[in-house]
Write a protein that holds these residues in place. Structure first.
Motif, PDB file in Angstrom:
ATOM      1  N   ASN A   1       0.336  -1.210   0.250  1.00 30.12           N
ATOM      2  CA  ASN A   1      -0.372   0.389  -0.266  1.00 30.12           C
ATOM      3  C   ASN A   1       0.801   0.961   0.680  1.00 30.12           C
ATOM      4  N   PRO A   2       1.058   1.907  -0.953  1.00 32.25           N
ATOM      5  CA  PRO A   2       2.225   3.204  -1.221  1.00 32.25           C
ATOM      6  C   PRO A   2       1.017   4.318  -0.398  1.00 32.25           C
ATOM      7  N   ASP A   3       0.575   3.962  -0.064  1.00 30.32           N
ATOM      8  CA  ASP A   3       0.057   5.653   1.713  1.00 30.32           C
ATOM      9  C   ASP A   3       0.534   4.795   2.725  1.00 30.32           C
ATOM     10  N   HIS A   4       1.214   4.074   2.496  1.00 33.52           N
ATOM     11  CA  HIS A   4       2.068   3.135   4.088  1.00 33.52           C
ATOM     12  C   HIS A   4       3.376   3.610   4.085  1.00 33.52           C
ATOM     13  N   LEU A   5       3.427   4.923   4.576  1.00 37.27           N
ATOM     14  CA  LEU A   5       4.733   5.412   4.625  1.00 37.27           C
ATOM     15  C   LEU A   5       5.421   5.413   5.592  1.00 37.27           C
ATOM     16  N   LEU A   6       6.841   5.202   5.728  1.00 30.53           N
ATOM     17  CA  LEU A   6       7.975   5.168   7.035  1.00 30.53           C
ATOM     18  C   LEU A   6       7.603   6.508   7.934  1.00 30.53           C
ATOM     19  N   ASN A   7       7.402   5.702   8.710  1.00 36.18           N
ATOM     20  CA  ASN A   7       7.534   7.135  10.169  1.00 36.18           C
ATOM     21  C   ASN A   7       8.312   7.875  10.678  1.00 36.18           C
TER      22      ASN A   7
ATOM     23  N   GLU B   1     -11.642 -11.471  21.579  1.00 33.05           N
ATOM     24  CA  GLU B   1     -12.338 -12.714  20.138  1.00 33.05           C
ATOM     25  C   GLU B   1     -13.302 -12.635  20.117  1.00 33.05           C
ATOM     26  N   SER B   2     -13.805 -12.163  18.514  1.00 30.46           N
ATOM     27  CA  SER B   2     -14.659 -12.449  17.260  1.00 30.46           C
ATOM     28  C   SER B   2     -13.970 -12.971  15.844  1.00 30.46           C
ATOM     29  N   ARG B   3     -15.411 -13.756  15.311  1.00 33.68           N
ATOM     30  CA  ARG B   3     -15.104 -14.149  14.238  1.00 33.68           C
ATOM     31  C   ARG B   3     -15.586 -12.838  13.177  1.00 33.68           C
ATOM     32  N   HIS B   4     -15.915 -11.640  13.689  1.00 30.75           N
ATOM     33  CA  HIS B   4     -15.863 -10.913  12.493  1.00 30.75           C
ATOM     34  C   HIS B   4     -14.455  -9.448  12.632  1.00 30.75           C
ATOM     35  N   ARG B   5     -13.493 -10.579  13.393  1.00 26.24           N
ATOM     36  CA  ARG B   5     -12.044  -9.454  13.976  1.00 26.24           C
ATOM     37  C   ARG B   5     -11.661  -9.497  12.542  1.00 26.24           C
ATOM     38  N   VAL B   6     -10.113  -9.171  11.642  1.00 28.86           N
ATOM     39  CA  VAL B   6      -9.916  -9.177  10.578  1.00 28.86           C
ATOM     40  C   VAL B   6      -8.678  -8.566  10.568  1.00 28.86           C
ATOM     41  N   ASP B   7      -7.573  -9.050  10.636  1.00 23.58           N
ATOM     42  CA  ASP B   7      -5.937  -8.968  10.766  1.00 23.58           C
ATOM     43  C   ASP B   7      -5.858  -7.432   9.787  1.00 23.58           C
ATOM     44  N   PRO B   8      -5.407  -6.155  10.233  1.00 29.12           N
ATOM     45  CA  PRO B   8      -5.415  -5.461   9.420  1.00 29.12           C
ATOM     46  C   PRO B   8      -3.962  -5.316   8.960  1.00 29.12           C
TER      47      PRO B   8
ATOM     48  N   ASP C   1      -2.461   2.757   9.770  1.00 30.29           N
ATOM     49  CA  ASP C   1      -2.406   2.159   8.784  1.00 30.29           C
ATOM     50  C   ASP C   1      -3.374   1.341   8.232  1.00 30.29           C
ATOM     51  N   ALA C   2      -4.009   1.457   9.786  1.00 33.48           N
ATOM     52  CA  ALA C   2      -5.713   0.644   9.558  1.00 33.48           C
ATOM     53  C   ALA C   2      -6.614   1.395   8.695  1.00 33.48           C
ATOM     54  N   VAL C   3      -6.328   2.851   8.779  1.00 31.86           N
ATOM     55  CA  VAL C   3      -7.995   3.198   8.629  1.00 31.86           C
ATOM     56  C   VAL C   3      -7.261   3.614   7.070  1.00 31.86           C
ATOM     57  N   LEU C   4      -5.954   3.896   6.520  1.00 28.25           N
ATOM     58  CA  LEU C   4      -5.250   4.273   5.100  1.00 28.25           C
ATOM     59  C   LEU C   4      -5.364   2.410   4.078  1.00 28.25           C
ATOM     60  N   THR C   5      -5.291   1.675   4.755  1.00 30.96           N
ATOM     61  CA  THR C   5      -5.850  -0.016   3.674  1.00 30.96           C
ATOM     62  C   THR C   5      -7.620   0.191   3.627  1.00 30.96           C
TER      63      THR C   5
ATOM     64  N   GLY D   1      -0.695  11.634   8.410  1.00 27.64           N
ATOM     65  CA  GLY D   1      -1.072  12.332   9.774  1.00 27.64           C
ATOM     66  C   GLY D   1      -2.305  13.372   9.225  1.00 27.64           C
ATOM     67  N   ALA D   2      -2.055  14.500   8.083  1.00 30.83           N
ATOM     68  CA  ALA D   2      -3.001  14.982   7.496  1.00 30.83           C
ATOM     69  C   ALA D   2      -4.556  13.856   6.818  1.00 30.83           C
ATOM     70  N   ALA D   3      -3.671  12.670   6.139  1.00 31.59           N
ATOM     71  CA  ALA D   3      -5.638  12.428   5.424  1.00 31.59           C
ATOM     72  C   ALA D   3      -6.145  12.002   7.019  1.00 31.59           C
ATOM     73  N   ILE D   4      -5.521  11.376   8.456  1.00 33.25           N
ATOM     74  CA  ILE D   4      -6.202  11.033   9.361  1.00 33.25           C
ATOM     75  C   ILE D   4      -6.708  12.659  10.001  1.00 33.25           C
ATOM     76  N   ALA D   5      -5.584  13.526   9.990  1.00 37.84           N
ATOM     77  CA  ALA D   5      -6.967  14.875  10.617  1.00 37.84           C
ATOM     78  C   ALA D   5      -7.804  15.096   9.802  1.00 37.84           C
ATOM     79  N   ALA D   6      -8.115  15.270   8.676  1.00 39.94           N
ATOM     80  CA  ALA D   6      -8.894  15.545   7.846  1.00 39.94           C
ATOM     81  C   ALA D   6     -10.199  14.352   8.084  1.00 39.94           C
ATOM     82  N   GLU D   7     -10.005  13.007   8.301  1.00 42.89           N
ATOM     83  CA  GLU D   7     -11.239  12.224   8.387  1.00 42.89           C
ATOM     84  C   GLU D   7     -11.580  12.275   9.923  1.00 42.89           C
ATOM     85  N   ILE D   8     -10.968  13.168  10.915  1.00 40.39           N
ATOM     86  CA  ILE D   8     -11.708  13.445  12.203  1.00 40.39           C
ATOM     87  C   ILE D   8     -12.451  14.075  11.997  1.00 40.39           C
TER      88      ILE D   8
END
Ligand code: FAD
Length: 494
Positions: free
Chosen positions: A61-67, A176-183, A209-213, A321-328
């Motif tokens: 995922n190209p949105d997953h950047l080095l921090n 524990e939940s069967r609706h749990r997903v590995d991000p 990362d999870a939100v960007l995914t 960070g900007a993507a997350i701030a905009a989402e919030i």
């Protein structure tokens, strides 16, 4: 017993094994090749399909950047510009984001860098010395000449010693939940309904990362992220540099240390340098401060302050960070400070009960899936068969506060002393606090290779001869000077 593939000729010594080929294992193997006598091969064992990626850099995922800024992501402490130079030679600008706070590359690109370094190490020199084993190592016991490792497929490898580089442990249980997903496996997300919320448990960098995914997978609905305090990582800023403060005298108590840091931040801000500069300046001194803090104060830090430290210390790349701030701001991401009380699985959704921080009344939230972004688990509860076996046999033990392994300042794993075992990276975090990011791990890898070479040199062991228990110099971890003697030889700023 099938013999290890890594014993190509009888003149060679038993290899030194490195278990895990994420960043830590990859750079440890490369440094061992440089520091061990040439007749010692190195066996690099990795259970995942790809070597040199690990949890952090195995993402497309190209949105997953080095921090961490590219300028500080060289794999080598003595060649600080190595990654930037590689980047300049890679496809121009592919996966590279230039910001006023520095250049941040895609993490997948960094994985490619590590893969190329490893490929170069495999083919370097006339006689191959680096051997790759693509299997999980599930057991290690003392054996002739050092240790015998057993892989998942039942193969055995006689080695002179082993470096445990298994890195970030699986997340803690309790979700524990069967609706749990590995991000980290977005293919498991399936088709998500745009009008039903998704829950992310955790609000740190893994949540980012999870939100960007989710967005890259096309999910346009609401994401709710929760953690006890609801703190979101700060973002890198173009802060100036600040001289490293000497806070050693304050480290007798957490309260004094915190006051000292606040004083430095106030002084820096008065001089026009943001708090980021102070946190970065502290980095090379953090291990020594951690070791100076009395254990009850370290426990207080872990109980009360760690989330605040983490969001300031481990910051997001500005585009993320900007993507997350905009989402919030838009309300598409809602961050909650709340405790998760329970999950009830229903056919198409999970009913989550949570208690808001400071609030008495529990709330109920129906979500279509849950992404676990809580980070790493406690080592004592690990289900990893290799670690469990080492604990059961007394060859290793959990470190202080259950964070990582009990490790000497020389990176030797502490147990009954009958095995040559070392570690680095996140597994050493209980002893050396700054032990999770590239700028620190690369220093450890270089130091570790010298330590291993020195431990093997004084007692050359003829192949297959029984080895005596090794008493490697193993200073108390409460000795901060030994720790800092091992740590950074080059300055490291994030
Ligand atoms: C999502 C994420 C992003 C990050 N981003 C950055 C960043 O931008 N910059 C930075 O400096 N740091 C970052 N970090 C910190 C990261 O911890 C370090 O940079 C580094 O990647 C740690 O590497 P590691 O090899 O110790 O651990 P890991 O990456 O966890 O690798 C451990 C490897 O060991 C293998 N393994 C485990 N057990 C066995 C076994 N029994 N047998 C064989 N193989 C085994 C695993 O498959 C894995 O490949 C990030 C961490 C995460 C989780």
């Amino acid at each position: 017993m099938p013999e290890s593939a890594a014993r190509p000729d009888s003149h060679q010594k038993l290899p030194v094994a490195v278990i895990g080929a994420g960043f830590s294992g990859t750079v440890a193997a490369i440094q061992l090749l440089a520091h061990l006598p040439p007749d010692y091969p190195v066996l690099l064992c990795e259970r995942a399909e790809r070597f040199g990626r690990g949890r952090a850099y195995d993402t497309g995922n190209p949105d997953h950047l080095l921090n961490v800024r590219a300028a500080n992501m060289s794999a080598f402490p003595d060649r600080p510009g190595h990654f930037e130079d590689w980047l300049a030679g890679a496809e121009p600008d592919a996966g590279v984001r230039r910001t006023p706070a520095g250049t941040f590359a895609a993490r997948g690109l960094y994985g490619r860098y590590l893969g190329e370094l490893l490929a170069g190490a495999v083919t370097a020199g006339g006689v191959p010395r680096l051997h790759l084993v693509n299997e999980a190592i599930t057991d290690a016991r003392p054996g002739p000449g050092g240790l015998v490792l057993t892989s998942e497929g039942g193969r055995r490898h006689a080695v002179a010693g082993a470096v445990l580089a298994m890195g970030n442990l699986a997340a803690p249980g309790g979700l524990e939940s069967r609706h749990r997903v590995d991000p980290w496996r977005p293919e498991g997300l399936g088709r998500l309904h745009p009008h039903r919320p998704v829950l992310v448990v955790g609000t740190g960098l893994s949540m980012v990362d999870a939100v960007l995914t989710l967005r890259r997978q096309g999910f346009s609905g609401q994401v709710v992220a929760l953690s006890r305090r609801g703190l979101v990582p700060a973002v890198h800023a173009p802060a100036g540099t600040w001289p490293r403060p000497d806070l050693a005298p304050e480290a007798a108590s957490l309260t004094r240390l915190l006051a000292g840091i606040r004083r430095e931040v106030a002084a820096a801000e008065a001089a026009g340098v943001g708090w980021h500069g102070v946190i970065d300046a502290l980095r090379p001194a953090t291990d020594a401060l951690w070791l100076r803090l009395p254990p009850p104060e370290r426990a207080r830090f872990l109980r009360h302050l760690r989330p605040y430290w983490d969001v300031h210390r481990h910051r997001a790349a500005p585009p993320a960070g900007a993507a997350i701030a905009a989402e919030i701001a838009e309300g598409s991401l809602v961050v909650r400070a709340a405790r998760l009380l329970g999950i009830e699985d229903r056919p198409d959704e999970a009913r989550v009960t949570l208690r808001p921080r400071g609030g008495a009344a529990a709330e109920v939230l129906d979500v279509q899936c849950i992404l676990d972004a809580r980070g790493v688990g406690q080592i004592a509860g690990t289900g990893d068969p290799l670690l469990r076996g080492l604990f059961d046999r007394g060859l290793a033990r959990p470190g202080p506060f259950g964070i990582g392994l009990d490790v000497g300042a020389d990176l030797a794993v502490r147990g009954d002393g009958s095995a040559r075992l070392w570690t680095l990276g996140p597994l050493a975090r209980g002893a050396l606090w700054e032990s999770v990011a590239v700028p620190d791990i690369r220093n450890q890898a270089a130091a570790l290779a010298r330590i291993v070479a020195a431990a093997l040199r004084p007692q050359p062991v003829p192949a297959y001869a029984a080895v005596r228990p090794v008493k490697a110099a193993c200073p108390a971890i409460s000795d901060p000077d030994r720790a800092s003697a091992m740590s950074p030889r080059v300055s490291s700023t994030p």
